[in-house]
Design an enzyme around this catalytic site. Sequence first.
Site, PDB file in Angstrom:
ATOM      1  N   GLY A   1      -2.345   4.577   7.273  1.00  0.00           N
ATOM      2  CA  GLY A   1      -1.819   3.356   6.678  1.00  0.00           C
ATOM      3  C   GLY A   1      -2.818   2.220   6.806  1.00  0.00           C
ATOM      4  N   CYS A   2      -2.609   1.178   6.020  1.00  0.00           N
ATOM      5  CA  CYS A   2      -3.546   0.049   6.015  1.00  0.00           C
ATOM      6  C   CYS A   2      -3.506  -0.717   7.339  1.00  0.00           C
ATOM      7  CB  CYS A   2      -3.253  -0.874   4.830  1.00  0.00           C
ATOM      8  SG  CYS A   2      -1.515  -1.342   4.633  1.00  0.00           S
ATOM      9  N   TYR A   3      -2.317  -1.111   7.776  1.00  0.00           N
ATOM     10  CA  TYR A   3      -2.212  -1.805   9.064  1.00  0.00           C
ATOM     11  C   TYR A   3      -2.727  -0.938  10.223  1.00  0.00           C
ATOM     12  CZ  TYR A   3       0.520  -6.014   7.796  1.00  0.00           C
ATOM     13  OH  TYR A   3       0.935  -7.230   7.308  1.00  0.00           O
TER      14      TYR A   3
ATOM     15  N   ILE B   1      -9.803  -5.680   7.294  1.00  0.00           N
ATOM     16  CA  ILE B   1     -10.157  -4.694   6.273  1.00  0.00           C
ATOM     17  C   ILE B   1      -9.640  -5.178   4.927  1.00  0.00           C
ATOM     18  CG2 ILE B   1     -10.065  -2.726   7.863  1.00  0.00           C
ATOM     19  CD1 ILE B   1      -7.334  -2.001   6.577  1.00  0.00           C
TER      20      ILE B   1
END
Length: 346
Positions: A148-150, A312
């Site tokens: 996942g991004c987080y 990011i």
Amino acid sequence: MKAGIVGANGYGGVELVRLLHHHPMVTLDLLVSHSTQGHKITDQYPHLHNILELPLEKLSLNEITDRVDVLFFATPSGVTKEIAPPFVKAGLPCIDLSGDFRLKEGHSYEQWYKKSPAEPEFLDQAVYGLPEIFRERIKDKTFVANPGCYPTAALLGIIPLIKEGIAETTGQIIIDGKTGVSGAGRKLVQGSLFSEINENTKAYNLGSHQHTPEIEQVLTDLHGKDIKVSFNAHLVPMTRGILCTIYAPLKERLADADLVQLYKEAYQDEYFVRIRPEKTWPGTKEVYGTNYCDIGVKVDERTNMVIVVSVIDNLVKGAAGQAIQNMNLLNHWDERTGLDTIPVYP
């Protein structure tokens, strides 16, 4: 190689289109979309006019396995677990950008995602695709659960502290996450409307964000003992980017220079992780449009807490870029292939 994207009409899908278009080893051959099949990708994204005119097609097992060598799933959680298994069984390399195969315990997925989990055999087959940490696990697999991004931003920020054993791990790690609106996907929801998000910042899913168990699963795997974190997310008025500020108590007194050196050594061989010098901390604009994760560290001497700032681009290192990095790894190519770009600034 020929690549296909399932869910090509979403933000993650079209970011895969952008990055794969410049990949020297891959030709984008197939775009699949359930909701907009029969249209061209340019009907959804006019910026691709005269660049990519592929149609959006329906999902077909036999046709797809004959046409492509790798398949990306850029679908919402709850979808990939239903449509990916036949392709995995057929031996086609698959990279899933959803959350359906990240959690190894089905009951945990059910608790946090509020959906029924994938079949255990496919949860077992999927390897967690954080290349900087699990490169050796990934490179000989054919089914990757893209992080996942987080969790990508948070884990890259925390892991050196855990590996070196310099931070307390008894439920005192706090992660404050902030994301741009594109993280919610390309769907019409009230919280993403311009009038709702413009000049506004708000917290959401406090104490219940589905990325919490993913972060804990990886940290526990690396530490060997159960680790809990307090992770909370906030929506900020920007399109792209994630910034995680991480707080953890130190076991001993350390100086800023010690921590910076520790992080530099931890990521000395990692092209996509950049460690900032002392007293400098990154912003989301400095990784915009790229696969970089930039990290800055600071010791709060008064409280003996370490503060880590990790940033990011949520659509690149947090999704499409990391998926391509994993594809490169599966094929034993240089992981930078197709991803070696300079951030867009300003």
